[in-house]
Design an enzyme around this catalytic site. Structure first.
Site, PDB file in Angstrom:
ATOM      1  CG  ASP A 199      -1.968   0.966   1.259  1.00 28.11           C
ATOM      2  OD1 ASP A 199      -2.838   0.850   0.389  1.00 28.11           O
ATOM      3  OD2 ASP A 199      -1.973   1.866   2.121  1.00 28.11           O
ATOM      4  CD  GLU A 227      -1.948   2.394  -3.809  1.00 24.44           C
ATOM      5  OE1 GLU A 227      -3.049   2.814  -4.175  1.00 24.44           O
ATOM      6  OE2 GLU A 227      -1.592   2.412  -2.613  1.00 24.44           O
TER       7      GLU A 227
HETATM    8  C1  GLC Z   1      -4.169   2.988  -0.894  1.00 26.10           C
HETATM    9  C2  GLC Z   1      -5.373   2.085  -0.900  1.00 26.10           C
HETATM   10  C3  GLC Z   1      -6.562   2.860  -0.389  1.00 26.10           C
HETATM   11  C4  GLC Z   1      -6.292   3.310   1.020  1.00 26.10           C
HETATM   12  C5  GLC Z   1      -5.007   4.140   1.076  1.00 26.10           C
HETATM   13  C6  GLC Z   1      -4.534   4.368   2.484  1.00 26.10           C
HETATM   14  O1  GLC Z   1      -4.250   3.988  -1.839  1.00 26.10           O
HETATM   15  O2  GLC Z   1      -5.575   1.564  -2.185  1.00 26.10           O
HETATM   16  O3  GLC Z   1      -7.743   2.123  -0.439  1.00 26.10           O
HETATM   17  O4  GLC Z   1      -7.362   4.077   1.497  1.00 26.10           O
HETATM   18  O5  GLC Z   1      -3.939   3.510   0.384  1.00 26.10           O
HETATM   19  O6  GLC Z   1      -4.058   3.193   3.049  1.00 26.10           O
END
Ligand code: GLC
Length: 561
Positions: free
Chosen positions: A215, A282
């Site tokens: 994440d 991500e």
């Molecule tokens: C990422 C996740 C999202 C979450 C955020 C904070 O972007 O995909 O759903 O709210 O991180 O953890």
């Protein structure tokens, strides 16, 4: 650790690592299947539906966070990394899930939220309690500016657009958050934090998980000297840049140290090498920068990083071609791009395509035949639409933060501000509550109204449904080494305004993919043996509107033009 299912699965027949040829199904746990009848999806629900995924042909399952959490961001705000939220199950059930996935010779990826915890995590509570407790430096604390220290330490904004600093009256200091104010960032400059979080990764690797989706890994470090961010013209976030609300988030995202971190984490994960585990990060940002997560100056890093460009690239052959060229330029072999069209934060794929099943089939053909790791967001295989839920009723923390935005603006926008709209439950059947939970129970989010038509049962029975096309194309990919392991060549000679064309090549075996991305019938530039088409009836010499095909290329192939 010993190999779990023999040597045949780590390296497939084409000699490629498992994660390079795999297909990933992304489960938003809360919304997938409710096995215990409380209106919320759970771990037993996933176990019950594994055969569904196996039958579709998926090899890897990624599930959203299931550890202890106050659920203000539904699990992305963790209050204990090593125990399971009772909403979803318990440790024994998670262990069973790992076993059941592996029993089917599939893989399991967990979501690892390293960047921040919940503000209800005992570490944060301790850290907040004083400036000199043992965890005082576990989060990013700074004095405020101004006479009474009530102005934030700098101008940083968070990724969700809000201010990145929150004042704590208890500690009389500000703490930093890359996302929402209840998700304080851990301080990775502190070696104790790094150690404890690497041990969290080891804990789950020891349970047998095959890897992690990381994440917001782009946020793991920020500039230690807290330089303010420069201005930008952008207001809304984009898939290309890290600018939001007139600010370029240059100093709090994508720091040099974050790329080094990828190498350190890789070393931890490589302690578990039989079979090798995967790390998928991500991050938003330019492909030419975020590829550094995967090859940090020649050092090993993450296996792959999400490329979100496909989400916002216009549905046109020339734009797709350009996108592919960018992906190949920045992720040449042995790197590999990812092919992502949706997730639990973005608008539903079919709604972005104006509800067109034809376009959805075409994108599925692209996703499963192009070079890259395909990620399917649950329900996209049947075309679950965006379910309109007024901002004011939003359960999503981002929606709550934007309640002031006039609803008519939201209604006109293609992207969602209320992420509930893409998280509504899976549609299994035409039974009440679409078979997601018992009919006497209220599901945690509303069921899409069109569920009587759009559901797994109905689409299984309909030979030309979107669901059956997904099944066909995924299986075809799995059975065809050139499609899951071959190199990619853009077939420029066949590409034009309407057609995107590429070849997948392996050991002399060539497959040509032609995608007519226009609403016109066009002449097919080649007419060699047809292996697969998005359309039930294909005409050798022409491609119907939005038709995509895979052809076997032979040396005597006849060009029609
Ligand atoms: C990422 C996740 C999202 C979450 C955020 C904070 O972007 O995909 O759903 O709210 O991180 O953890």
């Amino acid at each position: 650790m010993s190999a779990r299912f023999g040597t045949s699965v780590s390296l497939n027949n084409s000699g490629l690592e498992w994660w390079k040829k795999t297909t990933v199904y992304h489960i938003y746990l809360r919304s997938f299947f409710d096995a215990n009848g409380d209106g919320i999806g759970d771990i037993p629900g996933v176990i019950e539906k594994l055969d569904y995924l196996k039958d579709l042909g998926y090899e890897t399952v990624w599930i959203s966070p299931f550890t202890q959490s106050p659920h203000r961001d539904f699990g992305y705000d963790i209050s204990d990394y090593l125990s399971v939220s009772p909403q979803y199950g318990d440790m024994a059930l998670v262990e069973k899930l790992v076993q059941e996935v592996h029993r089917r010779e599939m893989r399991l990826v967990f979501d690892l939220v390293l960047n921040h915890t919940s503000d209800e995590h005992p570490w944060f509570k301790e850290s907040t309690s004083s400036r000199d407790n043992p965890k005082a430096d576990w989060y990013i604390w700074r004095d405020g500016k101004g006479k009474n220290g009530m102005r934030p330490p700098n101008n940083w904004r968070a990724m969700a657009g809000n201010k990145a600093w929150t004042y704590s009256p208890e500690r009389k200091q500000f703490y930093y958050t890359a996302f929402l104010p209840f998700q304080p960032d851990l301080n990775y400059h502190n070696p104790d934090v790094k150690k404890v979080m690497f041990d969290v990764a080891r804990f789950w690797l020891n349970k047998g998980v095959d890897g992690f989706r990381l994440d917001i890994i782009s946020a793991i470090y920020e500039d230690q000297s807290l330089r303010s961010n420069p201005p930008s013209f952008r207001v809304a976030p984009s898939d290309k840049s890290l600018s939001i609300f007139f600010q370029n988030l240059k100093n709090n995202f994508l720091q040099e140290k974050s790329f080094e971190f990828a190498t350190e984490l890789r070393n931890v994960v490589d302690e578990f090498d039989s079979p090798p585990r995967v790390l998928i990060g991500e991050s938003h940002g330019e492909e030419g920068l975020i590829n550094r997560f995967c090859h940090n100056n020649g050092k090993n890093g993450l296996n792959a990083i999400f490329l979100f460009k496909a989400i916002s690239t216009p549905f046109k052959a020339e734009n797709y071609r350009e996108m592919l060229m960018t992906f190949e330029r920045h992720f040449p072999e042995p790197l590999i791009p990812t092919l992502v069209f949706a997730n639990h934060d973005r608008t539903r794929l079919i709604s972005r395509l104006g509800g067109s099943v034809e376009k959805a089939k075409l994108l599925a053909l692209f996703q499963f035949t192009c070079r890259g790791i395909p990620f399917t967001y649950f329900g996209d295989e049947i075309g679950i639409p965006r379910v309109r839920i007024p901002l004011k009723q939003g359960k999503d923390a981002i929606a709550m933060q934007h309640k002031w935005v006039p609803q008519f603006l939201i209604d006109r926008s293609a992207e969602i501000l209320n992420r509930d709209e893409c998280r509504t439950p899976m549609l299994w059947s035409e039974k009440p509550n679409a078979g997601f939970c018992p009919d006497c129970v209220e599901p945690w989010l509303p069921i899409a109204e069109s569920f009587k038509k759009i559901n797994v049962e109905a689409q299984t029975a309909e030979p030309h449904s979107l669901f059956n096309f997904y099944k066909k194309v995924i299986r075809f990919r799995n059975e065809t080494p050139a499609l899951h392991a071959g190199s990619l060549e853009i077939a420029h000679e066949f590409c034009d305004k309407s057609i995107l064309a590429y070849r997948r090549i392996l050991n002399g075996q060539k497959h040509t993919v032609l995608l007519n991305m226009s609403r016109y019938t066009v002449k097919s530039p080649i007419s060699s043996e047809l292996l697969l088409s998005t359309h039930s009836q294909s005409h050798a010499h022409e491609l119907q509107p939005f038709e995509g095909r895979v052809l076997k290329e032979t040396s005597q192939e006849t060009a029609l033009q």
